[in-house]
Scaffold this active site. Structure first.
Site, PDB file in Angstrom:
ATOM      1  N   GLN A  47      27.667  31.550  44.558  1.00 27.59           N
ATOM      2  CA  GLN A  47      27.736  32.674  45.492  1.00 27.59           C
ATOM      3  C   GLN A  47      26.366  33.129  45.983  1.00 27.59           C
ATOM      4  O   GLN A  47      26.257  33.713  47.056  1.00 27.59           O
ATOM      5  CB  GLN A  47      28.466  33.852  44.839  1.00 27.59           C
ATOM      6  CG  GLN A  47      29.952  33.595  44.633  1.00 27.59           C
ATOM      7  CD  GLN A  47      30.606  34.660  43.792  1.00 27.59           C
ATOM      8  OE1 GLN A  47      29.982  35.220  42.896  1.00 27.59           O
ATOM      9  NE2 GLN A  47      31.868  34.954  44.067  1.00 27.59           N
ATOM     10  N   HIS A 149      31.178  29.499  35.744  1.00 23.71           N
ATOM     11  CA  HIS A 149      31.840  30.431  36.659  1.00 23.71           C
ATOM     12  C   HIS A 149      32.519  29.613  37.760  1.00 23.71           C
ATOM     13  O   HIS A 149      32.005  29.488  38.871  1.00 23.71           O
ATOM     14  CB  HIS A 149      30.825  31.404  37.257  1.00 23.71           C
ATOM     15  CG  HIS A 149      31.439  32.544  38.004  1.00 23.71           C
ATOM     16  ND1 HIS A 149      31.104  33.861  37.771  1.00 23.71           N
ATOM     17  CD2 HIS A 149      32.378  32.574  38.985  1.00 23.71           C
ATOM     18  CE1 HIS A 149      31.797  34.649  38.581  1.00 23.71           C
ATOM     19  NE2 HIS A 149      32.580  33.882  39.329  1.00 23.71           N
ATOM     20  N   ASN A 194      33.749  32.479  32.831  1.00 19.07           N
ATOM     21  CA  ASN A 194      34.143  33.636  33.619  1.00 19.07           C
ATOM     22  C   ASN A 194      35.565  33.435  34.133  1.00 19.07           C
ATOM     23  O   ASN A 194      35.846  32.468  34.838  1.00 19.07           O
ATOM     24  CB  ASN A 194      33.207  33.828  34.815  1.00 19.07           C
ATOM     25  CG  ASN A 194      33.636  34.996  35.684  1.00 19.07           C
ATOM     26  OD1 ASN A 194      33.425  36.151  35.338  1.00 19.07           O
ATOM     27  ND2 ASN A 194      34.279  34.695  36.806  1.00 19.07           N
ATOM     28  N   GLU A 195      36.455  34.316  33.736  1.00 18.51           N
ATOM     29  CA  GLU A 195      37.826  34.371  34.242  1.00 18.51           C
ATOM     30  C   GLU A 195      38.538  33.009  34.217  1.00 18.51           C
ATOM     31  O   GLU A 195      38.947  32.484  35.256  1.00 18.51           O
ATOM     32  CB  GLU A 195      37.826  34.948  35.656  1.00 18.51           C
ATOM     33  CG  GLU A 195      37.254  36.359  35.701  1.00 18.51           C
ATOM     34  CD  GLU A 195      36.972  36.863  37.100  1.00 18.51           C
ATOM     35  OE1 GLU A 195      36.922  36.035  38.039  1.00 18.51           O
ATOM     36  OE2 GLU A 195      36.783  38.077  37.269  1.00 18.51           O
TER      37      GLU A 195
END
Length: 302
Positions: A47, A149, A194-195
């Protein structure tokens, strides 16, 4: 203890926020929070700019779809540059410092550290994260490091089918060990994934994220099995998490003094009616989305 402390701090924030909404409230101040409370910001590697710089080979699973089919994004942009964090990280650290935060959560690009298979550690990638971590600490900002991630090296997608192949578990173990050795002397807070519940849902059930795998009625993808693959991926992710945690606690924690965990995206489901069928459906959805990853074991009624 970490979970209890985190829950306590969250409770403090909620109570303080509610108090700030009361008539005549003066609003929140920093000294309303307990000593040692961490204010932070967070990003993920892709990102804020993957950048071909610092990567000697390959790429990762998020970069390929936009190279093969750039038109899938309306303005044909991708994350190769984004805000160019790779080159401008000192400016970003200064911005964090000016904001007054004392923690920063970021993810390491697996492809930047290990662009190819075993043994191929990329020294330029290690050097970049060393510079970033040191810059944060110099400003009194605690680094929170996420190992994964949503992204994996493209080579592992080709070799194993990404999280669908059991072989990726050993690869993640090696990668995480490299990170513990390289950065653990300064990193006190580690997150393996992450998630992961969103990885399985959006990559392998709905096909919205690369590698874009799904099947009807969940979506229309070129390949995939939405009824099976999310379970396979979750199984491999959780075993990878467990192995990395065991390695850290066994071989690094006593010397480095850090902690390690996993981040799960929380949501809640309510039954549409009070019928037994709807109640069970809501419970299954919650178990699949949250409990499975939080308790790290398969729940039979799934």
């Amino acid at each position: 203890m970490m979970a209890v402390a985190a829950a306590t701090r969250i409770a403090v924030v909620v109570v303080a926020a509610l108090a700030a909404l009361a008539p005549g409230a003066r609003g929140l101040r920093r000294d309303d929070f307990p000593v040692g409370f961490l204010f932070g910001a967070a990003t993920s590697a892709y990102q804020v700019g993957w950048s071909i710089m610092g990567c000697s080979h390959g790429g990762w699973v998020w970069s390929l779809p936009f190279l093969v089919d750039p038109g899938r994004i309306s303005d044909r942009r991708n994350g190769d540059v984004a805000d160019d964090h790779y080159h401008r990280y000192t400016e970003d650290v200064e911005i964090l410092h000016n904001l007054g935060v004392n923690s920063y959560r970021f993810s390491i690009s697996w492809a930047r550290i290990l662009p190819s298979r075993f043994g191929g550690v990329n020294s330029a990638g290690i050097a970049f994260y060393n510079r970033l971590i040191d810059a944060l600490l110099q400003k009194g900002i605690q680094p929170f490091v996420t190992l994964n991630h949503f992204d994996i090296p493209q080579e592992l997608e080709i070799r194993y089918g990404g999280w669908l192949g059991a072989g990726i578990r050993e690869e993640f173990g090696y990668y995480s060990d490299v990170c513990f050795k390289a950065f653990g002397d300064r990193v006190r807070f580690w997150t393996t994934f992450n998630e992961p519940n969103l990885i399985t849902k959006f990559q392998f059930m709905l096909g919205a994220y690369p590698p874009n795998r799904c099947s009807p009625p969940f979506g229309s993808c070129n390949s995939g099995d939405s009824r099976r693959e999310p379970y396979t991926a979750a199984h491999n992710i959780l075993l990878s998490h467990a192995a990395a945690v065991h390695n850290y606690k066994t071989n690094y924690q006593a010397k480095q003094g850090g902690s390690i965990g996993i981040v799960v995206a929380m949501k809640w489901y309510e039954p549409l009616t009070n019928s037994t069928e709807d109640v069970r459906a809501a419970r299954r959805a919650l178990a699949f989305e949250v409990d499975w990853y939080g308790f790290a074991c398969y729940l039979p009624f799934l």
